[in-house]
Design a protein around this motif. Structure first.
Motif, PDB file in Angstrom:
ATOM      1  N   ALA A  85       0.847  -1.190   0.000  1.00  0.00           N
ATOM      2  CA  ALA A  85       0.000   0.000   0.000  1.00  0.00           C
ATOM      3  C   ALA A  85       0.885   1.243   0.000  1.00  0.00           C
ATOM      4  O   ALA A  85       2.108   1.146   0.140  1.00  0.00           O
ATOM      5  CB  ALA A  85      -0.895  -0.022   1.229  1.00  0.00           C
ATOM      6  N   ALA A  86       0.272   2.419  -0.106  1.00  0.00           N
ATOM      7  CA  ALA A  86       1.027   3.675  -0.133  1.00  0.00           C
ATOM      8  C   ALA A  86       1.818   3.876   1.154  1.00  0.00           C
ATOM      9  O   ALA A  86       2.863   4.539   1.150  1.00  0.00           O
ATOM     10  CB  ALA A  86       0.067   4.836  -0.357  1.00  0.00           C
ATOM     11  N   ASP A  87       1.353   3.294   2.255  1.00  0.00           N
ATOM     12  CA  ASP A  87       2.067   3.454   3.533  1.00  0.00           C
ATOM     13  C   ASP A  87       3.156   2.401   3.727  1.00  0.00           C
ATOM     14  O   ASP A  87       3.765   2.322   4.795  1.00  0.00           O
ATOM     15  CB  ASP A  87       1.082   3.421   4.711  1.00  0.00           C
ATOM     16  CG  ASP A  87       0.329   2.099   4.801  1.00  0.00           C
ATOM     17  OD1 ASP A  87       0.620   1.176   4.004  1.00  0.00           O
ATOM     18  OD2 ASP A  87      -0.550   1.975   5.666  1.00  0.00           O
ATOM     19  N   ARG A  89       2.878  -0.812   3.917  1.00  0.00           N
ATOM     20  CA  ARG A  89       2.420  -2.089   4.460  1.00  0.00           C
ATOM     21  C   ARG A  89       2.064  -3.050   3.328  1.00  0.00           C
ATOM     22  O   ARG A  89       1.675  -2.632   2.240  1.00  0.00           O
ATOM     23  CB  ARG A  89       1.183  -1.886   5.340  1.00  0.00           C
ATOM     24  CG  ARG A  89       1.474  -1.228   6.660  1.00  0.00           C
ATOM     25  CD  ARG A  89       0.199  -0.980   7.443  1.00  0.00           C
ATOM     26  NE  ARG A  89       0.486  -0.229   8.660  1.00  0.00           N
ATOM     27  CZ  ARG A  89       0.799  -0.786   9.820  1.00  0.00           C
ATOM     28  NH1 ARG A  89       0.825  -2.097   9.943  1.00  0.00           N
ATOM     29  NH2 ARG A  89       1.064  -0.039  10.874  1.00  0.00           N
TER      30      ARG A  89
END
Lengths: 180, 141
Positions: A85-87, A89
């Motif tokens: 994901a963008a974060d 994770r």
């Protein structure tokens, strides 16, 4: 000679079965352990977490893609399943995500052609036929929320009646901007 | 007589338009929908996001928001992804005790926009001391 062979064969049968048992039992045991821990790896403690591994989701996508023919000029994405994901994770997808994603990409390819004014009328009609076939695909039959089906079905009905405004809107809202 | 007929015709037309608008409103207006799920509790991926395979479409342009009546022990972090895996609006988090609180992911999502729910355990750790991994709530879209 013949009798001897027969006797030998019969005598050997229990041995073969015994060897098979020795090989198969540990294999079944190992497979069982792998299945148990593999399932737990992506399962919640109540057994309801139904995510696949990334490889599993990619396999789903590729398997569905193999059964579909894209519109001319379109190719299947090299990496259809996003790993993180963008974060940063990791991402795990529910079973069926890969299948429906392939269906929708296929639908987008034909919607693009059906809406393309540079394409001949008969080719556009043919493309529209493919678009309407989305009703037979996993995306429409299983993945699309029941409450969302009537609106999408209306888009298809209007398109079948030569009103392509809903299809154009759906394409612009939800499809990739350019072929992958 | 002619005027009466014209008035009746106008009223009838008005009624047809009103009924049509009401029907469109019923068919395509945003409404509440029950949702439930289970956050990841294994020991892999540093608490990965789970992406639902249920494709939902926004009915009528407007907000998408959610409220929960039961929340997993570690708290719930929730977001929406579009058809191309891009996040719609902003992610929202609820602690276990924050039940019955609406939080809005995006205030203006276009009618017909396809989206997927995605969520994770907010305070994921491995091993953890949590017992409840399920959540139940309502999503407005």
């Amino acid at each position: 000679m013949s009798r001897h062979s027969t006797t030998t064969q019969k005598e050997n049968e229990p041995l073969r079965v015994s060897r098979l048992v020795k090989v198969i039992v540990p294999l079944v045991f190992v497979a069982g352990l792998a299945g148990y821990f593999g399932e737990r790896h992506f399962a919640d403690r109540g057994g309801k977490f139904t995510a696949l591994s990334l490889q599993g989701t990619t396999r789903e996508y590729r398997a569905e893609a193999a059964s579909l023919r894209l519109a001319p000029g379109w190719t299947w994405p090299r990496a259809p399943v996003r790993r993180t994901a963008a974060d940063g994770r990791a991402v795990r997808y529910e079973r069926g995500w890969g299948t429906q994603a392939a269906d929708y990409y296929w639908y987008c390819s034909w919607a693009n052609r059906a809406l393309d004014r540079n394409v001949g009328a008969s080719e556009r009609r043919d493309a529209l036929g493919h678009v309407l076939d989305i009703r037979d695909k996993y995306f429409f039959k299983t993945a699309l929320a029941p409450v969302s089906k009537p609106a999408f079905d209306q888009v298809l009905k209007s398109a079948a009646a030569d009103d392509l405004r809903g299809l154009r809107r759906d394409y612009e809202l939800n499809c990739p901007k350019t072929p992958a | 007589m002619g005027r009466r007929i014209r008035a009746r015709t106008a009223l009838l037309a008005l009624a047809v338009v009103a009924v049509s608008c009401a029907m469109v409103g019923v068919a395509y207006g945003a409404s509440n929908h029950g949702i439930s799920g289970t956050v990841y509790s294994g020991c892999s991926g540093n608490g990965p996001w789970f992406v639902s395979s249920t494709a939902r479409t926004k009915a009528g342009t407007g907000a998408i928001k959610a409220i929960f009546t039961d929340i997993n022990d570690g708290g719930l972090t929730f977001k929406l992804l579009d058809r191309n895996n891009l996040q719609i609006g902003s992610q929202q988090s609820w602690t276990k005790s924050q039940i019955n609180i609406w939080r809005t992911f995006a205030s203006s999502v276009s009618n017909g926009k396809v989206f997927f729910n995605s969520f994770r355990d907010t305070i994921y750790s491995c091993p953890d001391s949590q017992n409840v991994y399920n959540f139940t709530g309502t999503e407005y879209y």
